[in-house]
Design a protein around this motif. Structure first.
Motif, PDB file in Angstrom:
ATOM      1  N   GLU A   6       0.831  -1.208   0.000  1.00  0.00           N
ATOM      2  CA  GLU A   6       0.000   0.000   0.000  1.00  0.00           C
ATOM      3  C   GLU A   6       0.862   1.252   0.000  1.00  0.00           C
ATOM      4  OE1 GLU A   6      -3.105   0.295   3.014  1.00  0.00           O
ATOM      5  OE2 GLU A   6      -3.664  -1.781   2.606  1.00  0.00           O
ATOM      6  N   LYS A   7       1.901   1.248   0.810  1.00  0.00           N
ATOM      7  CA  LYS A   7       2.809   2.399   0.879  1.00  0.00           C
ATOM      8  C   LYS A   7       3.487   2.638  -0.477  1.00  0.00           C
ATOM      9  CE  LYS A   7       4.179   3.983   4.645  1.00  0.00           C
ATOM     10  NZ  LYS A   7       3.757   5.225   5.359  1.00  0.00           N
ATOM     11  N   VAL A   8       3.933   1.546  -1.101  1.00  0.00           N
ATOM     12  CA  VAL A   8       4.615   1.663  -2.389  1.00  0.00           C
ATOM     13  C   VAL A   8       3.638   2.168  -3.448  1.00  0.00           C
ATOM     14  CG1 VAL A   8       5.832   0.407  -4.216  1.00  0.00           C
ATOM     15  CG2 VAL A   8       6.303  -0.118  -1.820  1.00  0.00           C
ATOM     16  N   SER A   9       2.422   1.659  -3.386  1.00  0.00           N
ATOM     17  CA  SER A   9       1.391   2.079  -4.330  1.00  0.00           C
ATOM     18  C   SER A   9       1.103   3.581  -4.177  1.00  0.00           C
ATOM     19  CB  SER A   9       0.127   1.256  -4.093  1.00  0.00           C
ATOM     20  OG  SER A   9      -0.864   1.575  -5.032  1.00  0.00           O
ATOM     21  N   TYR A  10       1.087   4.031  -2.940  1.00  0.00           N
ATOM     22  CA  TYR A  10       0.866   5.459  -2.660  1.00  0.00           C
ATOM     23  C   TYR A  10       1.999   6.295  -3.252  1.00  0.00           C
ATOM     24  CZ  TYR A  10       1.034   9.834  -0.034  1.00  0.00           C
ATOM     25  OH  TYR A  10       1.121  11.150   0.308  1.00  0.00           O
ATOM     26  N   LEU A  11       3.251   5.825  -3.051  1.00  0.00           N
ATOM     27  CA  LEU A  11       4.423   6.526  -3.587  1.00  0.00           C
ATOM     28  C   LEU A  11       4.354   6.639  -5.109  1.00  0.00           C
ATOM     29  CD1 LEU A  11       7.711   5.318  -1.815  1.00  0.00           C
ATOM     30  CD2 LEU A  11       6.856   7.662  -2.028  1.00  0.00           C
ATOM     31  N   LYS A  12       3.926   5.571  -5.741  1.00  0.00           N
ATOM     32  CA  LYS A  12       3.837   5.537  -7.198  1.00  0.00           C
ATOM     33  C   LYS A  12       2.812   6.577  -7.689  1.00  0.00           C
ATOM     34  CE  LYS A  12       3.887   2.084 -10.867  1.00  0.00           C
ATOM     35  NZ  LYS A  12       3.700   0.669 -11.202  1.00  0.00           N
ATOM     36  N   GLY A  13       1.660   6.601  -7.017  1.00  0.00           N
ATOM     37  CA  GLY A  13       0.626   7.570  -7.372  1.00  0.00           C
ATOM     38  C   GLY A  13       1.105   8.995  -7.139  1.00  0.00           C
ATOM     39  N   LEU A  14       1.790   9.198  -6.023  1.00  0.00           N
ATOM     40  CA  LEU A  14       2.319  10.527  -5.692  1.00  0.00           C
ATOM     41  C   LEU A  14       3.307  10.987  -6.754  1.00  0.00           C
ATOM     42  CD1 LEU A  14       2.407  12.702  -3.358  1.00  0.00           C
ATOM     43  CD2 LEU A  14       4.452  11.507  -2.565  1.00  0.00           C
ATOM     44  N   SER A  15       4.220  10.066  -7.110  1.00  0.00           N
ATOM     45  CA  SER A  15       5.248  10.379  -8.105  1.00  0.00           C
ATOM     46  C   SER A  15       4.615  10.733  -9.452  1.00  0.00           C
ATOM     47  CB  SER A  15       6.179   9.170  -8.253  1.00  0.00           C
ATOM     48  OG  SER A  15       7.030   9.331  -9.374  1.00  0.00           O
ATOM     49  N   ASP A  16       3.581   9.982  -9.848  1.00  0.00           N
ATOM     50  CA  ASP A  16       2.881  10.255 -11.107  1.00  0.00           C
ATOM     51  C   ASP A  16       2.180  11.615 -11.036  1.00  0.00           C
ATOM     52  OD1 ASP A  16       3.707   7.880 -12.144  1.00  0.00           O
ATOM     53  OD2 ASP A  16       1.818   6.812 -11.830  1.00  0.00           O
ATOM     54  N   GLY A  17       1.549  11.880  -9.877  1.00  0.00           N
ATOM     55  CA  GLY A  17       0.769  13.109  -9.722  1.00  0.00           C
ATOM     56  C   GLY A  17       1.626  14.362  -9.675  1.00  0.00           C
ATOM     57  N   LEU A  18       2.861  14.208  -9.224  1.00  0.00           N
ATOM     58  CA  LEU A  18       3.727  15.387  -9.073  1.00  0.00           C
ATOM     59  C   LEU A  18       4.240  15.901 -10.417  1.00  0.00           C
ATOM     60  CD1 LEU A  18       5.839  14.492  -5.896  1.00  0.00           C
ATOM     61  CD2 LEU A  18       4.141  16.302  -6.117  1.00  0.00           C
ATOM     62  N   ASN A  19       4.164  15.038 -11.440  1.00  0.00           N
ATOM     63  CA  ASN A  19       4.657  15.414 -12.760  1.00  0.00           C
ATOM     64  C   ASN A  19       6.042  16.044 -12.695  1.00  0.00           C
ATOM     65  OD1 ASN A  19       2.668  14.620 -14.655  1.00  0.00           O
ATOM     66  ND2 ASN A  19       1.333  16.253 -13.894  1.00  0.00           N
ATOM     67  N   ILE A  20       7.000  15.250 -12.205  1.00  0.00           N
ATOM     68  CA  ILE A  20       8.368  15.744 -12.040  1.00  0.00           C
ATOM     69  C   ILE A  20       8.910  16.183 -13.408  1.00  0.00           C
ATOM     70  CG2 ILE A  20      10.700  15.104 -11.291  1.00  0.00           C
ATOM     71  CD1 ILE A  20       9.253  12.942  -9.523  1.00  0.00           C
ATOM     72  N   PRO A  21       9.288  17.458 -13.537  1.00  0.00           N
ATOM     73  CA  PRO A  21       9.680  17.981 -14.858  1.00  0.00           C
ATOM     74  C   PRO A  21      11.015  17.436 -15.354  1.00  0.00           C
ATOM     75  CG  PRO A  21       9.971  19.665 -13.160  1.00  0.00           C
ATOM     76  CD  PRO A  21       9.344  18.477 -12.485  1.00  0.00           C
ATOM     77  N   ASP A  22      11.938  17.242 -14.439  1.00  0.00           N
ATOM     78  CA  ASP A  22      13.272  16.785 -14.830  1.00  0.00           C
ATOM     79  C   ASP A  22      13.242  15.302 -15.183  1.00  0.00           C
ATOM     80  OD1 ASP A  22      16.147  16.797 -15.119  1.00  0.00           O
ATOM     81  OD2 ASP A  22      16.172  15.743 -13.180  1.00  0.00           O
ATOM     82  N   GLU A  23      13.634  14.945 -16.395  1.00  0.00           N
ATOM     83  CA  GLU A  23      13.513  13.570 -16.873  1.00  0.00           C
ATOM     84  C   GLU A  23      14.417  12.618 -16.100  1.00  0.00           C
ATOM     85  OE1 GLU A  23      14.197  12.938 -21.082  1.00  0.00           O
ATOM     86  OE2 GLU A  23      13.876  10.784 -20.716  1.00  0.00           O
ATOM     87  N   THR A  24      15.618  13.067 -15.778  1.00  0.00           N
ATOM     88  CA  THR A  24      16.564  12.232 -15.040  1.00  0.00           C
ATOM     89  C   THR A  24      16.005  11.870 -13.666  1.00  0.00           C
ATOM     90  OG1 THR A  24      18.346  13.435 -16.153  1.00  0.00           O
ATOM     91  CG2 THR A  24      18.956  12.047 -14.285  1.00  0.00           C
ATOM     92  N   SER A  25      15.471  12.884 -12.974  1.00  0.00           N
ATOM     93  CA  SER A  25      14.871  12.643 -11.657  1.00  0.00           C
ATOM     94  C   SER A  25      13.690  11.692 -11.783  1.00  0.00           C
ATOM     95  CB  SER A  25      14.386  13.959 -11.043  1.00  0.00           C
ATOM     96  OG  SER A  25      15.468  14.819 -10.832  1.00  0.00           O
ATOM     97  N   ARG A  26      12.868  11.925 -12.836  1.00  0.00           N
ATOM     98  CA  ARG A  26      11.685  11.085 -13.032  1.00  0.00           C
ATOM     99  C   ARG A  26      12.098   9.620 -13.206  1.00  0.00           C
ATOM    100  NH1 ARG A  26       9.292  14.247 -16.872  1.00  0.00           N
ATOM    101  NH2 ARG A  26       9.899  12.858 -18.556  1.00  0.00           N
ATOM    102  N   LYS A  27      13.156   9.389 -14.012  1.00  0.00           N
ATOM    103  CA  LYS A  27      13.663   8.026 -14.248  1.00  0.00           C
ATOM    104  C   LYS A  27      14.164   7.396 -12.966  1.00  0.00           C
ATOM    105  CE  LYS A  27      15.070   7.879 -19.125  1.00  0.00           C
ATOM    106  NZ  LYS A  27      16.221   8.050 -20.041  1.00  0.00           N
TER     107      LYS A  27
END
Ligand SMILES: [Zn+2]
Length: 131
Positions: A6-27
């Motif tokens: 559940e925690k990992v799933s939350y992190l994944k959703g958070l990461s997707d929702g934040l729309n991290i602009p930097d591609e390297t960071s996103r990867k």
């Protein structure tokens, strides 16, 4: 779903929702979250294995209890006592006072003669080696 998943799933959703602009960071975040997912998956499998092992151990304990009951359980009837005597003890009669003496293998191997507990007379057991 497990707590860790559940925690990992939350992190994944958070990461997707934040729309991290930097591609390297996103990867990098994506790779970290993938790794966390794999770890939580492995944890779940380990947990399932432990449950299975736990059940197996319970089965073994149950089987041991049954064997224990088979060997020690219940009052010994005459037949059981006879079997016990044959396996662990020798029985002989004192030639001096006629008392029945019980002795085991250890007593037999450490000395040749046995002292009668009733009359203190020496009793030499006749051992049948073929038996
Ligand atoms: Zn005796």
């Amino acid at each position: 779903m497990s707590f860790v998943k559940e925690k990992v799933s939350y992190l994944k959703g958070l990461s997707d929702g934040l729309n991290i602009p930097d591609e390297t960071s996103r990867k990098l975040y994506s790779a970290i979250i993938d790794t966390l997912e794999a770890i939580s998956e492995a944890l779940d499998e380990t947990e399932a294995d432990i449950v299975e092992i736990d059940e197996s151990i319970s089965d073994i304990y149950d089987a041991l209890d049954e064997i224990e009951d088979e060997i020690y359980g219940g009052p010994l009837d005459d037949e059981d006592e006879d079997e016990l005597d044959e396996d662990d003890f020798f029985e002989l009669q004192c030639p001096h006072c006629g008392d029945t003496i019980y002795y085991d293998q250890d007593m037999l191997s450490c000395k040749d003669e046995i002292i009668c507990p009733s009359c203190s007379g020496k009793v030499v057991p006749a051992v049948d080696e073929d038996d």
